[in-house]
Design an enzyme around this catalytic site. Structure first.
Site, short mmCIF file in Angstrom:
data_model
loop_
_atom_site.label_atom_id
_atom_site.label_comp_id
_atom_site.label_asym_id
_atom_site.label_seq_id
_atom_site.Cartn_x
_atom_site.Cartn_y
_atom_site.Cartn_z
N ARG A 270 0.90 -1.23 -0.10
CA ARG A 270 -0.07 -0.16 -0.23
C ARG A 270 0.81 1.43 0.10
O ARG A 270 0.13 2.43 -0.17
CB ARG A 270 -0.85 -0.05 1.23
N ASN B 69 -0.14 -1.57 -7.29
CA ASN B 69 -1.14 -0.95 -7.46
C ASN B 69 -1.37 0.06 -6.23
O ASN B 69 -2.25 0.27 -5.42
CB ASN B 69 -2.45 -1.71 -7.46
N ASP C 284 -1.72 -13.10 -1.32
CA ASP C 284 -2.58 -11.54 -1.68
C ASP C 284 -3.00 -10.93 -0.46
O ASP C 284 -4.25 -10.32 -0.32
CB ASP C 284 -3.71 -12.09 -2.47
ZN LIG Z 1 -5.52 -9.78 -7.92
#
Ligand SMILES: [Zn+2]
Length: 428
Positions: A60, A90, A303
């Site tokens: 993050r 991301n 994940d």
């Molecule tokens: Zn994913």
């Protein structure tokens, strides 16, 4: 630098022996090893595994330091037995330039709890329209080898083909988040009888399977490496098995929550169970476990997806997708794979350390515990049971679906190049 003499430890669950970690390496192995001045750890009943490597972590930072930072996320990783994590792209800004990946890499080095390997975005801003500067990220100090738009699918077949071609030059891999966007518009949970009964928009298995099939064909066509993120359906396992039978360079991961949990939990309407891809049926979970056992699924990846409570404590449709995973992964693999006899501890070392390091082209991690290897080692007690208490997490977020659940095993110590990041279950 402290040396550690670990007495009576079962390496990969084998016969108890002694293990000396000194000067950052495994200095010697064998019963009766002695070392003056070394700190002695009585490891009777404990298993030694190579430091775990996660190919799929969301840290993050930069941008969402309210959810997680590189420091807090790597602390959670160390507590879970990881010595290396791949940080997904991301972030805000997106890790799509050499500058951002170098920033994340440097933050990992400064925190010092585990090595951080940044994943580079495939497309600029994860927008799916223009290839990012993959070569510049590969050449940067962060030496990026894994590229992914994870969170989003590279759905444009031409862009996916170009990305697969481009990374061949530096032995990179494209890690695809397989989700056909048109088939999953507004999707909230696994599509089936239950989604109909609950009135939540369904997420069909075919949305995942169609992309995986397409990408396997593309990877074979251009002779490149494809890695499939978070495989969640029985059909996806079958497609990966078929691609491997052709000799194509395709690898795949499964997540602990897909091994253990099922879509029936959505009936609670508790968004703690909302994740992308969604929790699937019991039959899908069984196929994933079988695929992980026979090697069709190469690795377990967490994940780990931290979210602040305001993004999760709301109605299902408005909640963010994702759940924590680093601190519970090894326990869930014990529960779902080792205890039922599907995988032994050598198999766990392969699926959670050797294979992910190999896919990510990380050479300092994922090495067998043998003389001269970097001292990246985790000590694990498989005999205890513990109740997951979210407030004890090192993560800045609390979105664990395992709160209050009793799980087997406990990470006792984690060593990164011979330095203890965790001792007696506590961060150092
Ligand atoms: Zn994913």
């Amino acid at each position: 630098m402290t040396a550690y003499l670990i007495k009576n430890v079962a390496i990969l669950g084998g016969a108890p022996t002694d293990l000396l970690l000194e000067d950052g390496v495994v200095a010697s192995i064998g019963a009766g090893v002695s070392a003056d001045g070394a700190e002695v750890i009585d490891a009777t009943g404990l298993i030694a595994l190579p430091g775990l490597v996660d190919l799929h972590t969301h840290l993050r930072e930069p941008g969402r330091e309210d959810a997680e930072t590189v420091e807090s996320g790597t602390q959670a990783a160390a507590l879970g037995g990881f010595t290396a994590v791949h940080a997904m792209a991301n972030t805000e800004p997106v890790a799509d330039t050499a500058g951002v990946v170098e920033q994340v890499w440097r933050l990992g080095r400064e925190a010092g709890y585990c090595d951080v390997y940044p994943v580079g975005a495939v497309t600029v801003g994860l927008a799916g329209t223009q290839l990012a500067e993959l070569g510049a990220m590969a050449d940067s100090a962060a030496r990026v080898r894994v590229f992914s738009d994870d969170g989003k699918c590279v759905s444009d077949a031409v862009l996916m083909r170009r990305a697969l071609e481009y990374v061949k030059a530096f032995d990179g891999v494209i890690a695809q988040h397989a989700q056909e966007p048109r088939l999953t518009e507004g999707a909230q949970m696994n599509e089936g009888d239950l989604s109909g009964r609950l009135g939540l928009a369904g997420w069909p298995a075919v949305a995942e399977e169609a992309i995986i099939a397409r990408d396997c064909l593309l990877a074979a066509h251009v002779g490149s490496r494809l890695h499939v993120c978070h495989v969640s359906t029985a059909g996806s396992v079958e497609i990966v098995r078929w691609a491997k039978s052709k000799g194509w360079n395709v690898t795949a991961e499964a997540c602990p929550h897909h091994l253990l949990l099922t879509d029936e939990l959505a009936a609670s309407y508790n968004p703690i169970y909302k994740v992308n891809p969604p929790l699937r049926t019991a039959a899908d979970g069984e196929a994933l476990r079988a695929g992980l056992a026979d090697g069709t699924i190469d690795i377990v990846a967490t994940d780990h997806a931290p979210h602040p409570h305001e993004d999760k404590d709301c109605e299902w449709a408005a909640a963010a997708f994702g759940m924590l995973g680093l601190e519970t992964a090894l326990s869930i693999v014990q529960e779902t794979m080792v205890d039922p006899g599907l995988l032994d501890w050598a198999g766990v070392a392969d699926r959670m350390s050797y294979a992910p390091a190999r896919i990510g082209r990380v050479s300092d991690h994922g090495r067998p515990i043998e003389q001269g290897a970097p001292a990246n080692v985790v000590l694990y007690d498989p005999s205890v049971r513990r109740t997951v208490e979210p407030s004890e997490s090192a993560s800045l977020s609390r979105n664990t679906p395992y709160a209050g659940m009793e799980l087997p095993g406990r990470v006792v110590a984690t060593f990164l190049r011979g330095t203890a990041t965790v001792l007696d279950g506590k961060l150092q």
